[in-house]
Design an enzyme around this catalytic site. Sequence first.
Site, PDB file in Angstrom:
ATOM      1  N   ASP A   1     -15.479 -40.258  57.330  1.00  0.00           N
ATOM      2  CA  ASP A   1     -14.730 -39.076  56.892  1.00  0.00           C
ATOM      3  C   ASP A   1     -13.267 -39.429  56.618  1.00  0.00           C
ATOM      4  O   ASP A   1     -12.509 -38.601  56.112  1.00  0.00           O
ATOM      5  CB  ASP A   1     -14.855 -37.918  57.911  1.00  0.00           C
ATOM      6  CG  ASP A   1     -14.339 -38.284  59.284  1.00  0.00           C
ATOM      7  OD1 ASP A   1     -14.076 -39.482  59.538  1.00  0.00           O
ATOM      8  OD2 ASP A   1     -14.197 -37.365  60.128  1.00  0.00           O
ATOM      9  N   SER A   2     -12.884 -40.685  56.906  1.00  0.00           N
ATOM     10  CA  SER A   2     -11.566 -41.183  56.493  1.00  0.00           C
ATOM     11  C   SER A   2     -11.434 -41.117  54.972  1.00  0.00           C
ATOM     12  O   SER A   2     -10.321 -41.207  54.441  1.00  0.00           O
ATOM     13  CB  SER A   2     -11.348 -42.614  56.981  1.00  0.00           C
ATOM     14  OG  SER A   2     -12.432 -43.446  56.594  1.00  0.00           O
TER      15      SER A   2
ATOM     16  N   ASP B   1     -20.639 -40.408  58.479  1.00  0.00           N
ATOM     17  CA  ASP B   1     -19.871 -39.603  59.426  1.00  0.00           C
ATOM     18  C   ASP B   1     -20.235 -38.130  59.279  1.00  0.00           C
ATOM     19  O   ASP B   1     -20.338 -37.621  58.157  1.00  0.00           O
ATOM     20  CB  ASP B   1     -18.366 -39.750  59.116  1.00  0.00           C
ATOM     21  CG  ASP B   1     -17.603 -40.483  60.207  1.00  0.00           C
ATOM     22  OD1 ASP B   1     -18.140 -40.664  61.319  1.00  0.00           O
ATOM     23  OD2 ASP B   1     -16.451 -40.879  59.931  1.00  0.00           O
TER      24      ASP B   1
ATOM     25  N   LYS C   1     -23.004 -40.617  62.456  1.00  0.00           N
ATOM     26  CA  LYS C   1     -22.018 -40.847  63.512  1.00  0.00           C
ATOM     27  C   LYS C   1     -21.276 -39.553  63.764  1.00  0.00           C
ATOM     28  O   LYS C   1     -20.919 -38.842  62.821  1.00  0.00           O
ATOM     29  CB  LYS C   1     -21.034 -41.955  63.094  1.00  0.00           C
ATOM     30  CG  LYS C   1     -19.875 -42.140  64.071  1.00  0.00           C
ATOM     31  CD  LYS C   1     -19.100 -43.426  63.838  1.00  0.00           C
ATOM     32  CE  LYS C   1     -17.976 -43.344  62.842  1.00  0.00           C
ATOM     33  NZ  LYS C   1     -16.976 -42.300  63.106  1.00  0.00           N
TER      34      LYS C   1
ATOM     35  N   GLU D   1     -18.125 -37.625  66.396  1.00  0.00           N
ATOM     36  CA  GLU D   1     -17.029 -37.871  67.337  1.00  0.00           C
ATOM     37  C   GLU D   1     -17.213 -37.109  68.644  1.00  0.00           C
ATOM     38  O   GLU D   1     -17.612 -35.943  68.642  1.00  0.00           O
ATOM     39  CB  GLU D   1     -15.691 -37.469  66.701  1.00  0.00           C
ATOM     40  CG  GLU D   1     -15.304 -38.326  65.501  1.00  0.00           C
ATOM     41  CD  GLU D   1     -13.930 -37.986  64.949  1.00  0.00           C
ATOM     42  OE1 GLU D   1     -13.172 -37.207  65.577  1.00  0.00           O
ATOM     43  OE2 GLU D   1     -13.603 -38.514  63.862  1.00  0.00           O
TER      44      GLU D   1
ATOM     45  N   GLU E   1     -12.392 -46.517  69.267  1.00  0.00           N
ATOM     46  CA  GLU E   1     -11.222 -46.554  68.389  1.00  0.00           C
ATOM     47  C   GLU E   1      -9.918 -46.469  69.173  1.00  0.00           C
ATOM     48  O   GLU E   1      -9.711 -45.522  69.943  1.00  0.00           O
ATOM     49  CB  GLU E   1     -11.305 -45.395  67.363  1.00  0.00           C
ATOM     50  CG  GLU E   1     -10.097 -45.346  66.426  1.00  0.00           C
ATOM     51  CD  GLU E   1     -10.299 -44.484  65.184  1.00  0.00           C
ATOM     52  OE1 GLU E   1     -11.435 -44.053  64.919  1.00  0.00           O
ATOM     53  OE2 GLU E   1      -9.298 -44.256  64.472  1.00  0.00           O
TER      54      GLU E   1
HETATM   55  N1  LIG Z   1      -6.810 -45.759  55.935  1.00  0.00           N
HETATM   56  C1  LIG Z   1      -7.244 -45.394  57.142  1.00  0.00           C
HETATM   57  N2  LIG Z   1      -7.484 -46.346  58.071  1.00  0.00           N
HETATM   58  C2  LIG Z   1      -7.923 -46.010  59.306  1.00  0.00           C
HETATM   59  O1  LIG Z   1      -8.149 -46.923  60.132  1.00  0.00           O
HETATM   60  C3  LIG Z   1      -8.137 -44.627  59.610  1.00  0.00           C
HETATM   61  C4  LIG Z   1      -7.879 -43.683  58.593  1.00  0.00           C
HETATM   62  N3  LIG Z   1      -7.429 -44.078  57.377  1.00  0.00           N
HETATM   63  N4  LIG Z   1      -8.084 -42.354  58.797  1.00  0.00           N
HETATM   64  C5  LIG Z   1      -8.759 -41.930  59.988  1.00  0.00           C
HETATM   65  C6  LIG Z   1      -8.371 -42.760  61.136  1.00  0.00           C
HETATM   66  C7  LIG Z   1      -6.926 -42.639  61.543  1.00  0.00           C
HETATM   67  N5  LIG Z   1      -6.668 -43.915  62.134  1.00  0.00           N
HETATM   68  C8  LIG Z   1      -5.434 -44.334  62.629  1.00  0.00           C
HETATM   69  C9  LIG Z   1      -4.273 -43.969  61.990  1.00  0.00           C
HETATM   70  C10 LIG Z   1      -3.049 -44.386  62.460  1.00  0.00           C
HETATM   71  C11 LIG Z   1      -2.965 -45.164  63.610  1.00  0.00           C
HETATM   72  C12 LIG Z   1      -1.637 -45.612  64.107  1.00  0.00           C
HETATM   73  O2  LIG Z   1      -0.636 -45.439  63.444  1.00  0.00           O
HETATM   74  N6  LIG Z   1      -1.554 -46.218  65.302  1.00  0.00           N
HETATM   75  C13 LIG Z   1      -0.312 -46.689  65.897  1.00  0.00           C
HETATM   76  C14 LIG Z   1      -0.464 -46.641  67.395  1.00  0.00           C
HETATM   77  C15 LIG Z   1       0.327 -45.525  68.014  1.00  0.00           C
HETATM   78  C16 LIG Z   1       0.321 -45.665  69.526  1.00  0.00           C
HETATM   79  O3  LIG Z   1       0.890 -46.674  70.006  1.00  0.00           O
HETATM   80  O4  LIG Z   1      -0.229 -44.806  70.216  1.00  0.00           O
HETATM   81  C17 LIG Z   1      -0.013 -48.132  65.511  1.00  0.00           C
HETATM   82  O5  LIG Z   1       1.172 -48.452  65.395  1.00  0.00           O
HETATM   83  O6  LIG Z   1      -0.953 -48.940  65.376  1.00  0.00           O
HETATM   84  C18 LIG Z   1      -4.142 -45.540  64.251  1.00  0.00           C
HETATM   85  C19 LIG Z   1      -5.368 -45.117  63.746  1.00  0.00           C
HETATM   86  C20 LIG Z   1      -7.821 -44.770  62.011  1.00  0.00           C
HETATM   87  N7  LIG Z   1      -8.531 -44.194  60.876  1.00  0.00           N
HETATM   88  C1  LIG Z   2     -12.415 -45.606  61.298  1.00  0.00           C
HETATM   89  C2  LIG Z   2     -13.873 -45.277  61.343  1.00  0.00           C
HETATM   90  C3  LIG Z   2     -14.471 -45.600  62.675  1.00  0.00           C
HETATM   91  C4  LIG Z   2     -14.152 -43.851  60.936  1.00  0.00           C
HETATM   92  O1  LIG Z   2     -14.600 -43.020  61.690  1.00  0.00           O
HETATM   93  C5  LIG Z   2     -13.855 -43.467  59.555  1.00  0.00           C
HETATM   94  O2  LIG Z   2     -13.544 -44.342  58.726  1.00  0.00           O
HETATM   95  O3  LIG Z   2     -13.951 -42.264  59.249  1.00  0.00           O
HETATM   96 MG   LIG Z   3     -14.514 -41.028  60.899  1.00  0.00          MG
END
Ligand SMILES: Nc1nc(=O)c2c([nH]1)NC[C@@H]1CN(c3ccc(C(=O)N[C@@H](CCC(=O)O)C(=O)O)cc3)CN21
Ligand SMILES: CC(C)C(=O)C(=O)O
Ligand SMILES: [Mg+2]
Length: 261
Positions: free
Chosen positions: A42-43, A81, A110, A112, A179
């Site tokens: 669903d991303s 998803d 899948k 959540e 995740e």
């Molecule tokens: N393009 C894309 N990639 C992804 O992996 C993804 C999506 N979209 N959309 C749905 C979710 C959102 N996701 C994400 C989005 C942002 C962070 C992020 O910015 N994480 C911070 C950590 C923040 C903390 O320390 O708590 C980082 O800096 O890595 C993590 C997962 C993973 N998924």
């Molecule tokens: C990041 C993965 C696990 C996901 O759920 C998605 O792409 O929607």
């Molecule tokens: Mg997803």
Amino acid sequence: MNLNDLKQKHANAEKLAMLTCYDFSSAKIMNRSAVDMILVGDSAAMVMHGENATLPMDIERMRDHVRAVVKGAPDKFIIADMPFLSFRQSIDAGMQAVKTLMQAGAHAVKLEAVDGHEELIQHIVQSGIPVMGHVGLTPQFINQFGGFKVQGKDRVSYDKIRADALKLQKLGCFSVVLECVPSELAQQITAETDLITIGIGAGSQVDGQVLVMHDMLGYPSAFNPKFVRHYLDVSNLFERAFNQYVEDVKKGDFPADKESY
Ligand SMILES: Nc1nc(=O)c2c([nH]1)NC[C@@H]1CN(c3ccc(C(=O)N[C@@H](CCC(=O)O)C(=O)O)cc3)CN21
Ligand SMILES: CC(C)C(=O)C(=O)O
Ligand SMILES: [Mg+2]
């Protein structure tokens, strides 16, 4: 590649590599690759449609992405998803959504989190459909989490995620996505369950990994999570090609005689 092949690889301690895919043309390339399984995530709401969260995704759009990927990657195990709230209204409505995705050609679904849909998970499994769970940073909970933040950092949240994974195993899931959780937690869940654990930002001590295809190819993204590794820089490759085309058009170099009728 079917579920038995995946289970066999898992039994042989072979790591599994999953990527997201949302469209026909990318799926054709992925079908030729060694990728073990494909997630129609669903991303897609964010990557394909420019939303800033996954909440706007709905079952009709998921169905269309699943169909495109199924047509492009006939040899791969494809997981779809369940979009936001599609499994949270009733068993009936949830099963309708599952039916839509499975009839679009998915091989598994899948969803959540766990609380409140234990019965639905069981019902899906008992219907012959492999279910993949998803715990830790579950993006459909963004409003409770207050953003895309690493989960399981404090004791309470750590124990809750661990308990949820154990529950998913009891309910009959074959696999779980972990995740953005501490590596120690992911390692523990991998050790104490038979689930095929697939990590994203969950360290290396899991059974497999997943990345969003667009992230690993280097498409532009609004955020840059620490867990992404770039295997290509398509942003630059595309931009150079676009500008070369424009230049050729402006100069009158394109089209040439052999590109004309
Ligand atoms: N393009 C894309 N990639 C992804 O992996 C993804 C999506 N979209 N959309 C749905 C979710 C959102 N996701 C994400 C989005 C942002 C962070 C992020 O910015 N994480 C911070 C950590 C923040 C903390 O320390 O708590 C980082 O800096 O890595 C993590 C997962 C993973 N998924
Ligand atoms: C990041 C993965 C696990 C996901 O759920 C998605 O792409 O929607
Ligand atoms: Mg997803």
